[in-house]
Write a protein that holds these residues in place. Structure first.
Motif, PDB file in Angstrom:
ATOM      1  N   GLN A  94       4.685  10.281  -5.199  1.00 23.97           N
ATOM      2  CA  GLN A  94       4.338  11.043  -4.001  1.00 23.97           C
ATOM      3  C   GLN A  94       2.885  10.822  -3.602  1.00 23.97           C
ATOM      4  O   GLN A  94       2.559  10.706  -2.418  1.00 23.97           O
ATOM      5  N   ARG A  95       2.004  10.719  -4.595  1.00 23.79           N
ATOM      6  CA  ARG A  95       0.584  10.479  -4.302  1.00 23.79           C
ATOM      7  C   ARG A  95       0.366   9.080  -3.731  1.00 23.79           C
ATOM      8  O   ARG A  95      -0.467   8.884  -2.836  1.00 23.79           O
ATOM      9  N   VAL A  96       1.102   8.112  -4.255  1.00 19.99           N
ATOM     10  CA  VAL A  96       1.000   6.747  -3.734  1.00 19.99           C
ATOM     11  C   VAL A  96       1.422   6.719  -2.269  1.00 19.99           C
ATOM     12  O   VAL A  96       0.736   6.135  -1.415  1.00 19.99           O
ATOM     13  N   LEU A  97       2.552   7.356  -1.955  1.00 16.70           N
ATOM     14  CA  LEU A  97       3.029   7.389  -0.573  1.00 16.70           C
ATOM     15  C   LEU A  97       2.016   8.077   0.334  1.00 16.70           C
ATOM     16  O   LEU A  97       1.748   7.615   1.449  1.00 16.70           O
ATOM     17  N   MET A  98       1.434   9.165  -0.146  1.00 15.79           N
ATOM     18  CA  MET A  98       0.468   9.907   0.657  1.00 15.79           C
ATOM     19  C   MET A  98      -0.782   9.064   0.905  1.00 15.79           C
ATOM     20  O   MET A  98      -1.279   8.985   2.035  1.00 15.79           O
ATOM     21  N   LYS A  99      -1.301   8.414  -0.130  1.00 13.88           N
ATOM     22  CA  LYS A  99      -2.526   7.623   0.016  1.00 13.88           C
ATOM     23  C   LYS A  99      -2.311   6.414   0.920  1.00 13.88           C
ATOM     24  O   LYS A  99      -3.222   6.004   1.643  1.00 13.88           O
ATOM     25  N   LEU A 100      -1.118   5.835   0.884  1.00 12.81           N
ATOM     26  CA  LEU A 100      -0.837   4.676   1.725  1.00 12.81           C
ATOM     27  C   LEU A 100      -0.412   5.084   3.129  1.00 12.81           C
ATOM     28  O   LEU A 100      -0.284   4.227   4.013  1.00 12.81           O
ATOM     29  N   GLY A 101      -0.142   6.362   3.323  1.00 17.03           N
ATOM     30  CA  GLY A 101       0.229   6.849   4.642  1.00 17.03           C
ATOM     31  C   GLY A 101       1.622   6.424   5.075  1.00 17.03           C
ATOM     32  O   GLY A 101       1.858   6.162   6.258  1.00 17.03           O
ATOM     33  N   VAL A 102       2.557   6.370   4.115  1.00 20.00           N
ATOM     34  CA  VAL A 102       3.929   5.963   4.419  1.00 20.00           C
ATOM     35  C   VAL A 102       4.887   7.064   3.984  1.00 20.00           C
ATOM     36  O   VAL A 102       4.534   7.962   3.223  1.00 20.00           O
ATOM     37  N   GLY A 103       6.132   6.963   4.449  1.00 16.05           N
ATOM     38  CA  GLY A 103       7.089   8.023   4.193  1.00 16.05           C
ATOM     39  C   GLY A 103       8.177   7.685   3.198  1.00 16.05           C
ATOM     40  O   GLY A 103       9.005   8.543   2.893  1.00 16.05           O
ATOM     41  N   SER A 104       8.219   6.438   2.700  1.00 20.10           N
ATOM     42  CA  SER A 104       9.282   6.069   1.769  1.00 20.10           C
ATOM     43  C   SER A 104       8.792   4.985   0.825  1.00 20.10           C
ATOM     44  O   SER A 104       7.773   4.331   1.066  1.00 20.10           O
ATOM     45  N   ARG A 105       9.561   4.794  -0.255  1.00 23.39           N
ATOM     46  CA  ARG A 105       9.216   3.750  -1.224  1.00 23.39           C
ATOM     47  C   ARG A 105       9.312   2.366  -0.604  1.00 23.39           C
ATOM     48  O   ARG A 105       8.495   1.492  -0.896  1.00 23.39           O
ATOM     49  N   LEU A 106      10.319   2.158   0.237  1.00 23.33           N
ATOM     50  CA  LEU A 106      10.472   0.857   0.874  1.00 23.33           C
ATOM     51  C   LEU A 106       9.294   0.557   1.782  1.00 23.33           C
ATOM     52  O   LEU A 106       8.777  -0.566   1.806  1.00 23.33           O
ATOM     53  N   GLU A 107       8.837   1.556   2.543  1.00 22.64           N
ATOM     54  CA  GLU A 107       7.672   1.358   3.405  1.00 22.64           C
ATOM     55  C   GLU A 107       6.435   1.039   2.569  1.00 22.64           C
ATOM     56  O   GLU A 107       5.618   0.193   2.948  1.00 22.64           O
ATOM     57  N   ALA A 108       6.299   1.712   1.420  1.00 21.60           N
ATOM     58  CA  ALA A 108       5.153   1.449   0.548  1.00 21.60           C
ATOM     59  C   ALA A 108       5.181   0.013   0.042  1.00 21.60           C
ATOM     60  O   ALA A 108       4.154  -0.679   0.029  1.00 21.60           O
ATOM     61  N   ALA A 109       6.361  -0.447  -0.385  1.00 27.98           N
ATOM     62  CA  ALA A 109       6.485  -1.811  -0.894  1.00 27.98           C
ATOM     63  C   ALA A 109       6.199  -2.831   0.190  1.00 27.98           C
ATOM     64  O   ALA A 109       5.512  -3.839  -0.042  1.00 27.98           O
ATOM     65  N   ALA A 110       6.702  -2.578   1.402  1.00 33.96           N
ATOM     66  CA  ALA A 110       6.486  -3.515   2.503  1.00 33.96           C
ATOM     67  C   ALA A 110       5.013  -3.573   2.894  1.00 33.96           C
ATOM     68  O   ALA A 110       4.458  -4.659   3.125  1.00 33.96           O
ATOM     69  N   LEU A 111       4.359  -2.405   2.986  1.00 36.02           N
ATOM     70  CA  LEU A 111       2.937  -2.369   3.323  1.00 36.02           C
ATOM     71  C   LEU A 111       2.115  -3.088   2.261  1.00 36.02           C
ATOM     72  O   LEU A 111       1.210  -3.872   2.575  1.00 36.02           O
ATOM     73  N   ALA A 112       2.451  -2.835   0.994  1.00 37.56           N
ATOM     74  CA  ALA A 112       1.697  -3.457  -0.095  1.00 37.56           C
ATOM     75  C   ALA A 112       1.850  -4.972  -0.084  1.00 37.56           C
ATOM     76  O   ALA A 112       0.891  -5.706  -0.320  1.00 37.56           O
ATOM     77  N   ALA A 113       3.065  -5.453   0.195  1.00 37.74           N
ATOM     78  CA  ALA A 113       3.284  -6.900   0.247  1.00 37.74           C
ATOM     79  C   ALA A 113       2.568  -7.511   1.435  1.00 37.74           C
ATOM     80  O   ALA A 113       1.949  -8.577   1.336  1.00 37.74           O
ATOM     81  N   ARG A 114       2.610  -6.834   2.579  1.00 42.29           N
ATOM     82  CA  ARG A 114       2.038  -7.369   3.818  1.00 42.29           C
ATOM     83  C   ARG A 114       0.515  -7.507   3.732  1.00 42.29           C
ATOM     84  O   ARG A 114      -0.058  -8.466   4.247  1.00 42.29           O
ATOM     85  N   THR A 115      -0.141  -6.546   3.074  1.00 38.67           N
ATOM     86  CA  THR A 115      -1.604  -6.537   3.036  1.00 38.67           C
ATOM     87  C   THR A 115      -2.182  -7.265   1.832  1.00 38.67           C
ATOM     88  O   THR A 115      -3.402  -7.422   1.730  1.00 38.67           O
ATOM     89  N   GLY A 116      -1.316  -7.702   0.910  1.00 42.73           N
ATOM     90  CA  GLY A 116      -1.825  -8.325  -0.305  1.00 42.73           C
ATOM     91  C   GLY A 116      -2.120  -7.309  -1.395  1.00 42.73           C
ATOM     92  O   GLY A 116      -2.537  -7.669  -2.504  1.00 42.73           O
ATOM     93  N   LEU A 117      -1.915  -6.014  -1.108  1.00 44.19           N
ATOM     94  CA  LEU A 117      -2.157  -4.971  -2.108  1.00 44.19           C
ATOM     95  C   LEU A 117      -1.275  -5.161  -3.332  1.00 44.19           C
ATOM     96  O   LEU A 117      -1.710  -4.951  -4.464  1.00 44.19           O
ATOM     97  N   LEU A 118      -0.017  -5.572  -3.120  1.00 45.98           N
ATOM     98  CA  LEU A 118       0.927  -5.692  -4.227  1.00 45.98           C
ATOM     99  C   LEU A 118       0.450  -6.734  -5.239  1.00 45.98           C
ATOM    100  O   LEU A 118       0.493  -6.502  -6.453  1.00 45.98           O
ATOM    101  N   ALA A 119      -0.017  -7.875  -4.746  1.00 43.77           N
ATOM    102  CA  ALA A 119      -0.508  -8.912  -5.650  1.00 43.77           C
ATOM    103  C   ALA A 119      -1.736  -8.431  -6.402  1.00 43.77           C
ATOM    104  O   ALA A 119      -1.883  -8.674  -7.610  1.00 43.77           O
ATOM    105  N   ARG A 120      -2.628  -7.726  -5.707  1.00 47.12           N
ATOM    106  CA  ARG A 120      -3.833  -7.206  -6.359  1.00 47.12           C
ATOM    107  C   ARG A 120      -3.476  -6.131  -7.392  1.00 47.12           C
ATOM    108  O   ARG A 120      -4.053  -6.092  -8.480  1.00 47.12           O
ATOM    109  N   ALA A 121      -2.546  -5.249  -7.034  1.00 52.59           N
ATOM    110  CA  ALA A 121      -2.147  -4.193  -7.963  1.00 52.59           C
ATOM    111  C   ALA A 121      -1.490  -4.784  -9.212  1.00 52.59           C
ATOM    112  O   ALA A 121      -1.756  -4.346 -10.334  1.00 52.59           O
ATOM    113  N   ALA A 122      -0.623  -5.790  -9.018  1.00 53.46           N
ATOM    114  CA  ALA A 122       0.039  -6.412 -10.159  1.00 53.46           C
ATOM    115  C   ALA A 122      -0.972  -7.081 -11.079  1.00 53.46           C
ATOM    116  O   ALA A 122      -0.882  -6.984 -12.313  1.00 53.46           O
ATOM    117  N   ALA A 123      -1.960  -7.769 -10.494  1.00 54.60           N
ATOM    118  CA  ALA A 123      -2.998  -8.410 -11.301  1.00 54.60           C
ATOM    119  C   ALA A 123      -3.821  -7.364 -12.038  1.00 54.60           C
ATOM    120  O   ALA A 123      -4.183  -7.545 -13.213  1.00 54.60           O
TER     121      ALA A 123
END
Length: 267
Positions: A193-222
């Motif tokens: 819930q905190r991750v969704l709130m900080k990213l400003g999204v309403g669902s897990r899928l939106e969070a994953a898509a935003l993270a992939a689009r901005t490069g956040l996902l690669a940085r977070a995984a590293a």
């Protein structure tokens, strides 16, 4: 317009499943949704789809497109379209050098992805003119890149929240996240819930898509790889490279741990 025989491969399970489900609903024959991309070549070569959608969060990473080069050697009739984040010139160049026939941004609407698939199947180049224009402009006039969005978003997350985001993108439900991190399900749910709130999204899928689009996902995984103790890994949930899954519906919160992917059947 006939349905396209396709496969969807991505480094993250949730994105592959969501896109495969959406395309299947639009009348296309989804042979499989698979993760990660590093082990996808065997599956694509054996299934021989008309089009392979190849999703990556790090198009400029060394070896990111090695599977595409192998697919081109062994199944040259398969048209590969890369789905990537806001692209760098290096990422676009590497994709086409490896044999891809298209590049589509992760945040493109489903209609745009569908148009790219159809153009690729017809033997045409499938990339938006503005992407090429932007890439060539940057290549001809290189500029120092400002602090990017992925880095800014990562600074908003705690180390635990970064790991939760990575696990969410891999399709893990609350109970599986809790088991993998050694925390209570209620704590895992709070982190989500905190991750969704900080990213400003309403669902897990939106969070994953935003993270992939901005490069956040690669940085977070590293970041997770460098900070997570080895004991937090759950061997029972480790992904088998190149495995595939039936195209599911929306993942439910708290879903029970799933086994290795089983290739989806033609539908």
């Amino acid at each position: 317009m006939g349905g396209v025989r396709l496969m969807v491969v991505d480094d993250h399970r949730l994105l592959a499943e969501a896109l495969a489900s959406a395309l299947k609903l639009r009348g296309h024959r989804v042979l499989a949704a698979a993760a990660p991309t590093s082990g996808s070549a065997d599956l694509v070569v054996s299934r021989a789809p008309e089009v392979c959608l190849f999703g990556t969060a790090s198009p400029a990473a060394p070896g990111a497109f090695d599977p595409i080069a192998r697919i081109g050697r062994e199944r040259p009739q398969v048209a590969v379209v890369v789905l990537g984040p806001v692209p760098s010139p290096r990422g676009i160049a590497a994709a086409f050098a490896a044999g891809a026939v298209g590049y589509v941004r992760h945040d493109e609407r489903i209609e745009g992805v569908e148009r790219a698939m159809l153009k690729a199947r017809a033997g045409e180049c499938a990339i938006a003119p503005q992407l090429l224009r932007g890439a060539f402009t940057e290549l001809l006039n290189p500029a120092v890149q400002p602090d990017d969005e992925g880095r800014r978003l990562l600074r908003m997350l705690t180390p635990r929240e970064a790991e939760v985001l990575v696990r969410v993108a891999e399709g893990e439900g609350t109970r599986l996240i809790a088991a993998g991190m050694g925390i209570a399900p209620s704590t895992a749910r709070t982190h989500v819930q905190r991750v969704l709130m900080k990213l400003g999204v309403g669902s897990r899928l939106e969070a994953a898509a935003l993270a992939a689009r901005t490069g956040l996902l690669a940085r977070a995984a590293a970041h997770v790889r460098t900070t997570r103790p080895a004991t937090t890994e759950n061997p029972a949930t480790a992904e088998t490279p190149g495995a595939a899954t039936d195209v599911p519906g929306t993942a439910t919160d708290g879903a029970a741990p799933r086994g290795p992917y089983i290739p989806a059947q033609d539908g």
